[in-house]
Write a protein that holds these residues in place. Structure first.
Motif, PDB file in Angstrom:
ATOM      1  N   MET A 112      41.925  35.431  38.966  1.00 34.12           N
ATOM      2  CA  MET A 112      41.439  34.069  38.718  1.00 34.12           C
ATOM      3  C   MET A 112      40.036  33.873  39.299  1.00 34.12           C
ATOM      4  O   MET A 112      39.646  32.762  39.657  1.00 34.12           O
ATOM      5  CB  MET A 112      42.413  33.045  39.287  1.00 34.12           C
ATOM      6  CG  MET A 112      43.734  33.004  38.555  1.00 34.12           C
ATOM      7  SD  MET A 112      44.788  31.641  39.053  1.00 34.12           S
ATOM      8  CE  MET A 112      44.007  30.257  38.226  1.00 34.12           C
ATOM      9  N   PHE A 113      39.265  34.948  39.376  1.00 33.56           N
ATOM     10  CA  PHE A 113      37.913  34.828  39.921  1.00 33.56           C
ATOM     11  C   PHE A 113      36.947  34.255  38.886  1.00 33.56           C
ATOM     12  O   PHE A 113      37.168  34.343  37.679  1.00 33.56           O
ATOM     13  CB  PHE A 113      37.411  36.192  40.425  1.00 33.56           C
ATOM     14  CG  PHE A 113      37.381  37.272  39.380  1.00 33.56           C
ATOM     15  CD1 PHE A 113      36.280  37.441  38.557  1.00 33.56           C
ATOM     16  CD2 PHE A 113      38.444  38.151  39.242  1.00 33.56           C
ATOM     17  CE1 PHE A 113      36.240  38.452  37.604  1.00 33.56           C
ATOM     18  CE2 PHE A 113      38.415  39.170  38.300  1.00 33.56           C
ATOM     19  CZ  PHE A 113      37.318  39.311  37.474  1.00 33.56           C
ATOM     20  N   ARG A 223      36.175  44.821  47.543  1.00 35.21           N
ATOM     21  CA  ARG A 223      35.715  43.855  48.548  1.00 35.21           C
ATOM     22  C   ARG A 223      34.948  42.657  47.963  1.00 35.21           C
ATOM     23  O   ARG A 223      35.069  41.544  48.477  1.00 35.21           O
ATOM     24  CB  ARG A 223      34.866  44.571  49.612  1.00 35.21           C
ATOM     25  CG  ARG A 223      34.553  43.690  50.817  1.00 35.21           C
ATOM     26  CD  ARG A 223      33.918  44.490  51.936  1.00 35.21           C
ATOM     27  NE  ARG A 223      34.891  45.332  52.617  1.00 35.21           N
ATOM     28  CZ  ARG A 223      34.830  46.653  52.696  1.00 35.21           C
ATOM     29  NH1 ARG A 223      33.828  47.303  52.116  1.00 35.21           N
ATOM     30  NH2 ARG A 223      35.749  47.350  53.342  1.00 35.21           N
ATOM     31  N   PRO A 224      34.151  42.812  46.906  1.00 35.07           N
ATOM     32  CA  PRO A 224      33.469  41.641  46.337  1.00 35.07           C
ATOM     33  C   PRO A 224      34.418  40.537  45.867  1.00 35.07           C
ATOM     34  O   PRO A 224      33.978  39.396  45.660  1.00 35.07           O
ATOM     35  CB  PRO A 224      32.682  42.227  45.159  1.00 35.07           C
ATOM     36  CG  PRO A 224      32.447  43.657  45.532  1.00 35.07           C
ATOM     37  CD  PRO A 224      33.698  44.072  46.259  1.00 35.07           C
ATOM     38  N   PHE A 225      35.711  40.873  45.701  1.00 34.77           N
ATOM     39  CA  PHE A 225      36.674  39.866  45.244  1.00 34.77           C
ATOM     40  C   PHE A 225      37.446  39.226  46.400  1.00 34.77           C
ATOM     41  O   PHE A 225      38.336  38.420  46.166  1.00 34.77           O
ATOM     42  CB  PHE A 225      37.649  40.501  44.243  1.00 34.77           C
ATOM     43  CG  PHE A 225      36.978  41.027  43.013  1.00 34.77           C
ATOM     44  CD1 PHE A 225      36.614  40.178  41.981  1.00 34.77           C
ATOM     45  CD2 PHE A 225      36.673  42.383  42.893  1.00 34.77           C
ATOM     46  CE1 PHE A 225      35.974  40.663  40.847  1.00 34.77           C
ATOM     47  CE2 PHE A 225      36.031  42.886  41.765  1.00 34.77           C
ATOM     48  CZ  PHE A 225      35.679  42.007  40.743  1.00 34.77           C
ATOM     49  N   TYR A 226      37.102  39.563  47.639  1.00 34.94           N
ATOM     50  CA  TYR A 226      37.815  39.017  48.787  1.00 34.94           C
ATOM     51  C   TYR A 226      37.401  37.590  49.155  1.00 34.94           C
ATOM     52  O   TYR A 226      38.246  36.806  49.573  1.00 34.94           O
ATOM     53  CB  TYR A 226      37.626  39.916  50.019  1.00 34.94           C
ATOM     54  CG  TYR A 226      38.296  41.274  49.956  1.00 34.94           C
ATOM     55  CD1 TYR A 226      39.122  41.637  48.895  1.00 34.94           C
ATOM     56  CD2 TYR A 226      38.101  42.205  50.975  1.00 34.94           C
ATOM     57  CE1 TYR A 226      39.725  42.886  48.842  1.00 34.94           C
ATOM     58  CE2 TYR A 226      38.706  43.466  50.933  1.00 34.94           C
ATOM     59  CZ  TYR A 226      39.510  43.801  49.874  1.00 34.94           C
ATOM     60  OH  TYR A 226      40.115  45.028  49.829  1.00 34.94           O
ATOM     61  N   LEU A 266      44.270  44.961  47.305  1.00 39.50           N
ATOM     62  CA  LEU A 266      43.964  43.719  46.591  1.00 39.50           C
ATOM     63  C   LEU A 266      44.585  42.488  47.239  1.00 39.50           C
ATOM     64  O   LEU A 266      44.375  41.368  46.755  1.00 39.50           O
ATOM     65  CB  LEU A 266      44.433  43.833  45.134  1.00 39.50           C
ATOM     66  CG  LEU A 266      43.627  44.804  44.269  1.00 39.50           C
ATOM     67  CD1 LEU A 266      44.296  45.006  42.915  1.00 39.50           C
ATOM     68  CD2 LEU A 266      42.197  44.303  44.078  1.00 39.50           C
ATOM     69  N   ASP A 267      45.318  42.663  48.321  1.00 40.31           N
ATOM     70  CA  ASP A 267      45.961  41.517  48.970  1.00 40.31           C
ATOM     71  C   ASP A 267      44.975  40.453  49.438  1.00 40.31           C
ATOM     72  O   ASP A 267      45.233  39.254  49.265  1.00 40.31           O
ATOM     73  CB  ASP A 267      46.829  41.980  50.139  1.00 40.31           C
ATOM     74  CG  ASP A 267      48.122  42.635  49.669  1.00 40.31           C
ATOM     75  OD1 ASP A 267      48.384  42.626  48.450  1.00 40.31           O
ATOM     76  OD2 ASP A 267      48.865  43.156  50.523  1.00 40.31           O
ATOM     77  N   PRO A 268      43.840  40.811  50.060  1.00 38.18           N
ATOM     78  CA  PRO A 268      42.905  39.747  50.480  1.00 38.18           C
ATOM     79  C   PRO A 268      42.409  38.906  49.305  1.00 38.18           C
ATOM     80  O   PRO A 268      42.268  37.678  49.425  1.00 38.18           O
ATOM     81  CB  PRO A 268      41.761  40.525  51.133  1.00 38.18           C
ATOM     82  CG  PRO A 268      42.378  41.805  51.586  1.00 38.18           C
ATOM     83  CD  PRO A 268      43.394  42.134  50.530  1.00 38.18           C
ATOM     84  N   ALA A 269      42.157  39.539  48.169  1.00 39.81           N
ATOM     85  CA  ALA A 269      41.714  38.803  46.993  1.00 39.81           C
ATOM     86  C   ALA A 269      42.821  37.889  46.478  1.00 39.81           C
ATOM     87  O   ALA A 269      42.585  36.734  46.114  1.00 39.81           O
ATOM     88  CB  ALA A 269      41.276  39.776  45.903  1.00 39.81           C
ATOM     89  N   SER A 270      44.049  38.395  46.459  1.00 39.96           N
ATOM     90  CA  SER A 270      45.170  37.583  45.981  1.00 39.96           C
ATOM     91  C   SER A 270      45.449  36.399  46.906  1.00 39.96           C
ATOM     92  O   SER A 270      45.790  35.310  46.444  1.00 39.96           O
ATOM     93  CB  SER A 270      46.425  38.444  45.829  1.00 39.96           C
ATOM     94  OG  SER A 270      46.294  39.307  44.710  1.00 39.96           O
TER      95      SER A 270
END
Length: 355
Positions: A112-113, A223-226, A266-270
């Motif tokens: 959902m970015f 990392r850019p999606f965190y 991917l947990d930080p992004a989620s």
């Protein structure tokens, strides 16, 4: 010109769609077109899987069907950008008047970015859309810097289908030459290597797992999606809502969201995206079934940070097939379930027994 293009699309729509029965190198729109052809054969008995590459790599239609007797499955998931890809796919289904028996929307929370709208022209979705469909998309593509290319594609007859028609023509030329003068390697007719080759069913079909070996590189890639600032855009929530509304109409209310497995990378992004994802899911409680499969965490079942191996795909497909058959298609709409994903689960045992 616009009226002529619209008339041509209306009159020749089925014939133009039929050109995509032949698949060449993987291009999202071309891949989805073939899935539309497959779905048109018997939509009333078919459940369609939509989404990005997590869905394409995650579901095997044959295993889904074995676990949901009486229902066929078409995996029409393609690849990202972000979650807006389901908005595009469901709009195309509506354009062709398709009413599947049910729909599985494969979502990863982190997709959902912002600023990840699929490119309608470059990814060849535009060949499957009309003015009404493009105008209905949440991303408002006609107002972007590529809007004039999209408008031109809709106005000029056959422009959006030109690449597929050109590929078919080159293959026809190769066949004609073979009959008259003898064969040449197909790659002699390619502009670049692999252009005329049929893609694998799964993009990572022949890719060994490199998750652990490349862990640091995959973390850097993710990392850019965190940052939480990548999320919270009204467009992403609206795209998901519109997709679900459309699928509920098309299927008569038989829709399931599957939250697909991922690794801790991917947990930080989620976590950053979860409040926005949950807000949409909660709005559809009682209407859309929610199947949470994030418990499938065995690192051996992943090719990379978010795509499953063949064994992972088999386990996910078996579990989701059983849940969909018992919940969505039995009329208990809006239920929720979790994939067990344990070594003792029937799905895991079936994979082990097939080895």
């Amino acid at each position: 010109m616009a009226a002529f293009a619209a008339t041509l699309r209306f009159v020749a729509g089925s014939q133009l769609l039929g050109t995509y029965v032949t698949r060449f190198e993987f291009v999202p729109g071309q891949w989805f077109a073939r899935s539309v052809i497959d779905l048109k054969r018997d939509p009333a008995s078919t459940c369609v899987v939509l989404g990005a590459s997590n869905g394409r790599e995650g579901f095997d239609p044959a295993i889904l069907a074995r676990n949901a007797p009486g229902t066929a499955f078409v995996n029409a998931a393609t690849t990202g950008g972000n979650n807006e890809v389901v908005d595009i796919q469901s709009t195309i289904l509506e354009r062709y008047g398709l009413h599947p028996r049910c729909a599985i929307a494969a979502f990863s929370t982190w997709t959902m970015f912002r600023d990840g709208s699929p490119d309608l022209a470059a990814e060849e979705y535009l060949a499957l859309l009309d003015w009404e469909g493009v105008l209905s998309l949440t991303s408002r593509p006609l107002l972007t810097r590529k809007g004039h290319h999209i408008a031109a594609g809709l106005m000029l007859p056959l422009r959006t289908n030109a690449r597929q028609l050109n590929l078919l023509m080159r293959v026809s030329v190769s066949h004609a030459r073979k009959r008259v003068l003898g064969p040449l390697p197909l790659n002699r007719y390619e502009s670049y290597a692999g252009e005329l080759q049929s893609p694998d069913t799964y993009n990572y079909q022949h890719t060994p797992s490199h998750l652990l070996a490349d862990w640091d590189r995959l973390v850097a890639r993710s990392r850019p999606f965190y940052p939480a600032s990548r999320y919270g855009g009204a467009m992403q929530e609206s795209a998901m809502r519109r997709s679900l509304d459309r699928l509920l109409r098309l299927t008569g209310g038989h829709v399931a969201i599957v939250v697909t497995p991922q690794t801790p990378i991917l947990d930080p992004a989620s976590r950053a995206a979860k409040p926005h994802f949950d807000r949409v899911v909660q709005a559809y409680a009682g209407q859309v079934a929610l199947i949470d499969c994030t418990a499938l965490r065995d690192m051996a079942l992943f090719v990379d940070e978010g795509h499953l191996t063949a064994d992972g795909r088999a386990i996910l497909s078996a579990e989701v097939g059983q849940i969909v058959a018992a919940g969505v298609m039995s009329g208990r709409k809006g239920s929720s379930a979790h994939c067990t994903a344990s070594p003792s689960s029937p799905a895991a045992k079936s994979v082990a027994n097939s080895d």
